[in-house]
Scaffold this motif. Structure first.
Motif, mmCIF file in Angstrom:
data_model
loop_
_atom_site.group_PDB
_atom_site.id
_atom_site.type_symbol
_atom_site.label_atom_id
_atom_site.label_comp_id
_atom_site.label_asym_id
_atom_site.label_seq_id
_atom_site.Cartn_x
_atom_site.Cartn_y
_atom_site.Cartn_z
ATOM 1 N N ALA A 99 32.389 63.365 25.955
ATOM 2 C CA ALA A 99 32.868 62.127 26.067
ATOM 3 C C ALA A 99 34.049 61.728 25.157
ATOM 4 O O ALA A 99 34.649 62.726 23.990
ATOM 5 C CB ALA A 99 31.782 60.988 25.860
ATOM 6 N N ARG A 100 34.711 60.556 25.217
ATOM 7 C CA ARG A 100 35.590 59.942 24.489
ATOM 8 C C ARG A 100 34.941 58.643 23.865
ATOM 9 O O ARG A 100 35.385 57.457 24.337
ATOM 10 C CB ARG A 100 36.744 59.972 25.062
ATOM 11 C CG ARG A 100 37.945 60.024 23.877
ATOM 12 C CD ARG A 100 39.280 59.997 24.508
ATOM 13 N NE ARG A 100 40.321 60.073 23.370
ATOM 14 C CZ ARG A 100 41.327 59.090 23.514
ATOM 15 N NH1 ARG A 100 42.065 58.548 24.599
ATOM 16 N NH2 ARG A 100 42.345 59.146 22.240
ATOM 17 N N GLU B 86 34.982 56.046 37.961
ATOM 18 C CA GLU B 86 36.082 57.297 38.068
ATOM 19 C C GLU B 86 36.945 57.011 36.718
ATOM 20 O O GLU B 86 37.943 56.522 36.700
ATOM 21 C CB GLU B 86 37.070 56.887 39.132
ATOM 22 C CG GLU B 86 36.052 57.355 40.511
ATOM 23 C CD GLU B 86 35.718 58.767 40.798
ATOM 24 O OE1 GLU B 86 36.666 59.675 40.468
ATOM 25 O OE2 GLU B 86 34.577 59.152 40.665
ATOM 26 N N TYR B 87 36.116 57.639 35.719
ATOM 27 C CA TYR B 87 37.137 57.641 34.168
ATOM 28 C C TYR B 87 37.612 59.041 34.138
ATOM 29 O O TYR B 87 37.023 60.012 34.715
ATOM 30 C CB TYR B 87 35.958 57.075 33.353
ATOM 31 C CG TYR B 87 35.633 55.676 33.033
ATOM 32 C CD1 TYR B 87 36.113 54.850 32.647
ATOM 33 C CD2 TYR B 87 34.418 55.404 33.624
ATOM 34 C CE1 TYR B 87 36.078 53.507 32.565
ATOM 35 C CE2 TYR B 87 33.916 54.259 33.580
ATOM 36 C CZ TYR B 87 34.951 53.131 33.037
ATOM 37 O OH TYR B 87 34.480 51.923 33.032
ATOM 38 N N SER B 88 38.599 59.121 33.432
ATOM 39 C CA SER B 88 39.401 60.343 32.965
ATOM 40 C C SER B 88 39.525 61.178 34.197
ATOM 41 O O SER B 88 39.322 62.195 33.857
ATOM 42 C CB SER B 88 38.452 60.825 31.795
ATOM 43 O OG SER B 88 38.487 60.069 30.772
ATOM 44 N N VAL B 89 40.073 60.588 35.234
ATOM 45 C CA VAL B 89 40.104 61.574 36.255
ATOM 46 C C VAL B 89 41.579 62.337 36.220
ATOM 47 O O VAL B 89 42.537 61.938 35.657
ATOM 48 C CB VAL B 89 40.474 60.676 37.675
ATOM 49 C CG1 VAL B 89 40.747 61.677 38.856
ATOM 50 C CG2 VAL B 89 39.370 59.757 37.943
ATOM 51 N N THR C 154 32.265 55.941 27.087
ATOM 52 C CA THR C 154 32.240 57.290 26.910
ATOM 53 C C THR C 154 33.542 57.918 27.603
ATOM 54 O O THR C 154 34.215 58.891 27.501
ATOM 55 C CB THR C 154 31.113 58.340 27.575
ATOM 56 O OG1 THR C 154 30.925 57.827 28.985
ATOM 57 C CG2 THR C 154 29.964 57.925 26.760
ATOM 58 N N ARG C 155 34.294 56.902 28.476
ATOM 59 C CA ARG C 155 35.191 57.095 29.328
ATOM 60 C C ARG C 155 35.071 58.318 30.162
ATOM 61 O O ARG C 155 36.117 59.142 30.516
ATOM 62 C CB ARG C 155 36.627 57.438 28.312
ATOM 63 C CG ARG C 155 36.898 56.176 27.245
ATOM 64 C CD ARG C 155 36.872 54.877 27.922
ATOM 65 N NE ARG C 155 37.904 54.608 28.463
ATOM 66 C CZ ARG C 155 37.923 53.610 29.396
ATOM 67 N NH1 ARG C 155 36.826 52.729 29.513
ATOM 68 N NH2 ARG C 155 39.110 53.018 30.021
ATOM 69 N N LYS C 156 33.967 58.460 30.672
ATOM 70 C CA LYS C 156 33.580 59.560 31.709
ATOM 71 C C LYS C 156 32.757 58.983 32.783
ATOM 72 O O LYS C 156 31.849 58.040 32.317
ATOM 73 C CB LYS C 156 33.353 60.887 31.138
ATOM 74 C CG LYS C 156 32.088 60.624 30.357
ATOM 75 C CD LYS C 156 31.976 62.034 29.264
ATOM 76 C CE LYS C 156 31.438 63.098 30.070
ATOM 77 N NZ LYS C 156 29.982 63.001 30.608
ATOM 78 N N PRO C 157 32.480 59.825 33.673
ATOM 79 C CA PRO C 157 31.512 59.268 34.846
ATOM 80 C C PRO C 157 30.107 59.522 34.293
ATOM 81 O O PRO C 157 30.003 60.423 33.370
ATOM 82 C CB PRO C 157 31.661 60.192 36.128
ATOM 83 C CG PRO C 157 32.911 60.682 35.702
ATOM 84 C CD PRO C 157 33.433 61.043 34.318
ATOM 85 N N TRP D 9 26.639 60.851 33.909
ATOM 86 C CA TRP D 9 26.235 62.093 34.330
ATOM 87 C C TRP D 9 25.160 61.920 35.107
ATOM 88 O O TRP D 9 23.875 61.293 34.801
ATOM 89 C CB TRP D 9 25.988 63.214 33.207
ATOM 90 C CG TRP D 9 25.803 64.390 33.586
ATOM 91 C CD1 TRP D 9 26.508 65.451 33.602
ATOM 92 C CD2 TRP D 9 24.359 65.053 33.698
ATOM 93 N NE1 TRP D 9 26.108 66.464 34.017
ATOM 94 C CE2 TRP D 9 24.507 66.423 33.993
ATOM 95 C CE3 TRP D 9 23.095 64.617 33.688
ATOM 96 C CZ2 TRP D 9 23.676 67.168 34.429
ATOM 97 C CZ3 TRP D 9 21.904 65.440 34.165
ATOM 98 C CH2 TRP D 9 22.276 66.892 34.492
#
Lengths: 336, 597
Positions: free
Chosen positions: B385-386, B578-581, B318-321, B323
């Protein structure tokens, strides 16, 4: 695929002929409504995310966690609904059913069922209403004494009635079934009466229920009539045989010349197929011999799959007549 | 066994590192690939062995499904071969009812104890967990090796039982006495096998706990652990605390069978019209309590590592932390704790009083809450997400609705009143298979596709991966979905054929449908087998960080990692996802500074 075509399938809960079963059914139905709503809710959000946030559609992912107030609401709702299901349905239904045995003034009919590999021994007390003592040392299937009754020495045992796999019961009258086992753990299950209880050797465990007034095995059979296709010549008759197993013809099945191929009340089988084909009969009508079945739901050994019994439901007067007749027959071992 | 010349490289800031652990020399062939103490080799050994057992257990299921759809007809291809083991009739080649019971008992045992747990814990846990925490190996490498070889011995004993007098165990994977006590000698083999398997798991669990407690890299606090490590940590405690009662029970049943004790045997049993030799005084229900005291936590041993895998893959793709990371961790700890006080919900039909069943109904409803929370966290992680739809992600995403079905259908079974109708019917089979097969096994496939580049340095084919995914998902739903309907109609489980029963006849069309699904599922595994072996040799070369991930196994260790894992000691500087910081040049920030060697 012929198998699919012939089926008159059952999709959900089977019919229920007990007075308590509706509560179990209601609980099962409400839980499934709750499950479906929750699943659909998750599913809609899930599917929407899968489409909306695909790689190409969304150039940057969100780093900061969203404030998902909705999730807290959903979780709280789940807790509330589960508490309601538990407190308002599950616990009282079970308590009412299990903690409230029939009282003597309700004139309950008591019967004992002793399970063994792979049969249900039914023990009725006979006209004196007293059960003879079962003595493990006297047990002998070979000598026709599967329960170990002392017919000569025990006055209570003299008039007891012992049956194999067929449990006759009156409708509209509370019934207490005391369950035990001679060998391994079995489970006494009658889906169409919403009854299930393990039979544990060394323990005697009662279950009680009342069958709805006005019903009977004969009446139930009428509701379960089905049509079975006769296979064309050269085709494997396996499906035909399956559909006829433990079923009986509901009318005389006659050839063109009037000879009876399968008589009313007889079970059609593979040996009838050729005659049926010759007579040009494409379909026959059958119904279960004994529609209310006893399942053993606990794996009990090699032929566990064959450990089937039947509950035969009778109107009270018919039952009394049958019971008197059996008692008069003395200690005869009732065979199917 | 890996050679006695330990020479400490003196590296490492780990104050707790055992002396045994410092050897990073390259051992010889046998020491490297067979009697290895390297967690990675042991992890691969576990993985390959467990995959073979999964295939064996799956094949048994195919034979049973054939019999259910075509009762009494010759098993195709291998029917005559199996007659030597008494599984099929010598003349007809059809599955016998003894054979069906053998396959039923062994399918359950193999899938749970020889397939899923060894793959999820022994395979993934062993390989990935030390890498993710920046450890050079497990805390006790020799214990680790021993746990694999004890496991393999247990597996061999289990399989050998097919050649025992009267064949393999036939009393179900639950082995309830008195049936199991009176069964033929295959049951003794089963018990010996179980004792070995339990011993193996116990050895492994101690090792996992100590490793996670003591061998974490500098800067890797507990709250910076990847979710997968947390899942393995809680799982290890479950194994440690739940298995000893079953080990004791297994030995007790063994004694009942071979030494004439009567732990589980009541007085006056008459089996086959003859009094039995047991003196009596024991309780058949005691076994059930001991068995389920293990076997309910065991459910979470199966599902927690799967959730750990899914968490890793969802965060990465999802390239995000993830949840609700903290919530997730507390939820699995709570799940682990609660899993010890729900066991008797498997026993509502034993004649339990309403006071006791009220307690177990309440705990069962409570334990469903953290499961709902975990699922909700994963699904909310998709928001904003991505999403990259690669093969591991497809499997990880499929886990979510499949586990939801498995979890939700536990509710009507967990309430004693509705359980009266559903207990020991196909509904139960549908329920736990949704948890374990479309749930856990789907997640394990996700993990194989995800970590394959780390283990081999090569990628698996995406095309074959998708060709594996769709028939697997569809096939599993075809097999297990209909079971809910067969069960709700009231057909009981463990029948050689259900066609003698009225309710069985009325649902037989579903049984045939399930069996067709099994064939689809079976065919769907061919691309996986090709992909798995083909990619080892011919897969596209993978970069060290094949998925642009954040966790240590990807950012600090080469693919495949050498003996000793890391070229330089990783120092952890941030949390695991730590994705997409915002403001960062790339869409991921590695967990440690010594990135991409």
């Amino acid at each position: 695929m012929s198998l699919l075509a012939q089926t008159q399938p059952m999709y959900w809960l089977p019919p229920d002929y007990s007075t308590h079963g509706w509560q179990i059914d209601q609980l099962i139905n409400w839980i499934h409504v709750f499950m479906a709503v929750l699943f659909a809710g998750w599913g809609v959000f899930f599917a929407r995310c899968l489409v909306k946030y695909r790689y190409r559609a969304n150039p940057t992912a969100l780093y900061e966690p969203i404030k998902a107030k909705a999730s807290k609401v959903i979780e709280a709702a789940v807790v509330v609904i589960e508490v309601v299901l538990l407190v308002a349905f599950a616990i009282p239904v079970l308590a009412e059913y299990k903690n409230d045995p029939p009282k003597p003034e309700d004139n309950p009919f008591e019967v004992h069922v002793v399970a063994q590999q792979f049969a249900w021994n039914i023990h009725y007390p006979g006209p004196d209403g007293k059960f003879g003592k079962r003595n493990a040392k006297l047990v002998s299937d070979a000598n026709g004494n599967p329960l170990g009754l002392d017919r000569d020495g025990d006055p209570d045992a003299k008039d007891d009635i012992v049956a194999n796999n067929e449990l006759h019961l009156p409708v509209g009258r509370p019934v207490i079934v005391k369950l035990t086992s001679k060998d391994v753990i079995h489970s006494f299950s009658v889906p169409m009466l919403r009854v299930k209880q393990d039979t544990v050797p060394g323990m005697e465990i009662p279950v009680w229920f009342t069958v709805k007034e006005g019903t009977s095995s004969d009446a139930i059979r009428e509701t379960m009539i089905r049509t079975v296709s006769v296979p064309p010549a050269g085709q494997n008759p396996r499906d035909f045989v399956m559909w006829c197993t433990n079923n009986i013809a509901v009318e005389d099945i006659k050839g063109a010349d009037g000879t009876v191929i399968v008589g009313k009340g007889r079970e059609p089988s593979a040996e009838h197929v050729e005659a049926l084909q010759k007579a040009g009969i494409g379909e026959i009508r059958v119904a279960p011999r004994h529609p209310v079945e006893i399942h053993c739901t606990q794996l009990c050994g090699i032929t566990h799959y064959k450990m089937r019994g039947f509950v035969i439901l009778m109107p009270p007067d018919e039952f009394e007549a049958w019971y008197a007749e059996q008692a008069a027959g003395g200690d005869e071992f009732i065979e199917e | 066994m890996s050679g006695g010349h330990h020479h400490d490289h003196g590296s490492g800031h780990h104050g707790h590192e055992p002396a045994l652990h410092g050897h990073h020399h390259e051992p010889g062939f046998i020491g490297k690939y067979i009697f290895s103490v390297d967690h990675k080799v042991i992890g691969v050994q576990y993985t390959v062995t467990a995959l073979v057992f999964l295939l064996v257990g799956f094949t048994m299921m195919l034979i049973m499904r054939w019999q259910l759809a075509r009762p009494g007809e010759a098993v195709p291809l291998i029917g005559s071969l199996l007659s030597q083991l008494g599984i099929t009739h010598a003349q007809t080649g059809a599955l016998t009812n003894e054979g069906y019971n053998m396959l039923g008992a062994m399918h359950g045992t193999i899938m749970v104890f020889l397939g899923v747990v060894p793959l999820a814990v022994g395979g993934f846990g062993n390989y990935v967990m030390p890498l993710q925490i920046g450890a050079k190996d497990m805390a006790f490498p020799k214990l680790n090796m021993m746990s694999y070889w004890v496991y393999l011995s247990g597996g061999i004993v289990m399989m050998a039982s097919f050649w025992a007098n009267g064949g393999a165990a036939q009393s179900g994977w639950t082995s309830y006495p008195p049936l199991a006590n009176t069964a033929l000698s295959g049951q003794t083999w089963w018990l010996v096998g179980m004792v070995l398997l339990i011993t193996s798991s116990l050895l492994g669990s101690v090792n996992f706990i100590v490793t996670i407690m003591h061998l974490r890299a500098k800067g890797l606090s507990m709250w910076r652990l990847p979710f997968f490590v947390w899942a393995q940590f809680v799982t290890a405690f479950l194994l440690l605390l739940a298995f000893p009662p079953l080990e004791a029970a297994g030995v007790m049943q063994l004694m009942d069978r071979v030494a004439g004790t009567s732990f589980f045997m009541p007085e006056g049993l008459i089996v086959g019209d003859k009094p039995t030799e047991w003196t009596g005084g024991g309780s058949p229900l005691l076994w059930q309590h001991l068995f389920w005291f293990l076997a309910h936590p065991e459910v979470y041993v199966l599902i927690l590592p799967a959730m750990g895998i899914v968490g890793e893959i969802i965060a990465n793709n999802t390239r995000k932390p993830l949840w609700g990371y903290t919530t997730l961790v507390y939820s699995i700890i709570f799940l682990g704790f609660m899993s010890f006080i729900v066991w008797a919900h498997h026993m509502y039909m034993t004649g339990m009083g309403t006071a006791l069943s009220t307690f177990f109904q309440a705990t069962t409803m409570i334990i469903s809450v953290p499961s709902v929370i975990i699922l909700t966290c994963f699904i909310i992680s998709l928001y904003g997400a991505r999403i990259r739809y690669n093969t591991p992600m497809l499997f990880a995403l499929a886990f979510l609705p499949m586990f939801a079905i498995g979890g939700l259908t536990g509710l009507p079974l967990g309430l004693a009143a509705s359980d009266i109708h559903l207990h020991d019917t196909y509904y139960v089979i549908g329920h736990f298979h949704y948890v374990v097969a479309p749930g856990t096994i789907i997640a394990l496939f996700a993990g194989i596709y995800y970590w394959f580049p780390k283990v081999t340095g090569r990628r698996m084919s995406e095309f074959l991966g998708k060709l594996h995914f769709w028939p697997t998902l569809i096939g599993m739903n075809m097999v297990f979905g209909p079971m809910f309907f067969v069960g709700i109609v009231g057909v009981q489980r463990r029948l050689w054929t259900q066609t003698d029963y009225q309710l069985g006849q009325l649902t037989q069309y579903w049984v045939v449908f399930s069996s067709v699904g099994a064939a689809v599922l079976g065919l769907g595994q061919i691309p996986f087998i090709l992909n798995f072996f083909g990619s080892i040799f011919a897969g596209r070369k993978a970069a060290q960080n094949a998925w642009e991930a954040t966790t240590l196994e990807w950012v600090a260790a080469p693919s495949p990692p050498p003996h000793g894992n890391f070229l330089a000691d990783p120092v952890v500087v941030c949390g695991p996802y730590e994705y997409s910081v915002p403001g960062s040049p790339k869409d991921y920030c590695p967990q440690c500074q010594t990135s991409e060697a």
